[in-house]
Enzyme design. Sequence first.
Site, PDB file in Angstrom:
ATOM      1  N   SER A  86     -17.137 -24.614  12.138  1.00 34.97           N
ATOM      2  CA  SER A  86     -16.749 -26.000  12.424  1.00 34.97           C
ATOM      3  C   SER A  86     -15.222 -26.120  12.453  1.00 34.97           C
ATOM      4  O   SER A  86     -14.570 -25.420  13.226  1.00 34.97           O
ATOM      5  CB  SER A  86     -17.401 -26.929  11.391  1.00 34.97           C
ATOM      6  OG  SER A  86     -17.385 -28.269  11.829  1.00 34.97           O
ATOM      7  N   HIS A 235     -26.034 -27.815  12.829  1.00 37.08           N
ATOM      8  CA  HIS A 235     -24.616 -27.522  12.639  1.00 37.08           C
ATOM      9  C   HIS A 235     -24.378 -26.582  11.451  1.00 37.08           C
ATOM     10  O   HIS A 235     -23.428 -25.818  11.446  1.00 37.08           O
ATOM     11  CB  HIS A 235     -23.854 -28.832  12.445  1.00 37.08           C
ATOM     12  CG  HIS A 235     -22.368 -28.668  12.406  1.00 37.08           C
ATOM     13  ND1 HIS A 235     -21.652 -28.052  13.410  1.00 37.08           N
ATOM     14  CD2 HIS A 235     -21.448 -29.038  11.465  1.00 37.08           C
ATOM     15  CE1 HIS A 235     -20.360 -28.052  13.104  1.00 37.08           C
ATOM     16  NE2 HIS A 235     -20.213 -28.641  11.925  1.00 37.08           N
TER      17      HIS A 235
END
Length: 262
Positions: A86, A235
């Site tokens: 991320s 994610h």
Amino acid sequence: MSAQLNYQTQGVGEDVVLVHGLFGDLDNLKGLAQTLESEYRVTRIDVPNHGQSPHWDTMDYPSLAQSLVSLLDELGATKAHLIGHSMGGKIVLATALLHPDRVASVVAADIAPVPYAPRHQRVFAALTSLPLDGSVERKEALNHLLARGVDEATAQFLLKSFRRAESGFSWRMNLDGLIASYEGIIGWPFNNGAYDGPTLFIRGDESDYVTAEHKDAILSQFPNVQLKSIGGAGHWLHAQKPGIFNRLVKNFLDSQHPELHG
């Protein structure tokens, strides 16, 4: 601003640096470090404004990239394989673009080299509205976050940074610094230039962080790229599917020196 990062190193071999995402710390990628440590020297860092690393009033990708280069200098490492999730993925991608001579390869987990729309306002609002005067213990803090629309997995993750202080509680992360820097964190300041070293992008197929519309941006900036998807992962792919994720990363690293890694 001090660039001296808090870090932990394990293993022996070529250098690998692991970089966590927003609100995280060096424990986030510990499982990957354990997978790699038998053949690599693995360093896990706390990004500035996280964990026990220095607090910066503002943070941007050029400064964060420089902090990684300073870390490599401290480790005596000419080059390293950089792996980030991320926001950490953006940090390692930025380092590859700005300091390609220090980067052996780069892995970006569920992030693309593009600007994103804001998506953390609810989390910031929940964090900043939580009383830290000692009137709220951990269980009440969890309920506070849940009541303000933070999902339970994210809330539990955030509370890893909630710690008892001399009076009341505090956040280990520098919340003010993250809020002040948020526009830069979700942005991407690099409009030209490319890194032609080995690059791997891994996405979770249930995540919307890396989509087909990002492919051109990836290929233009990182032309020597492999793209992998992990089924059934969102994610948090490294936590949801650790076995597959860790294997993909290790295979990618090993493939660069097949003579060493069988």
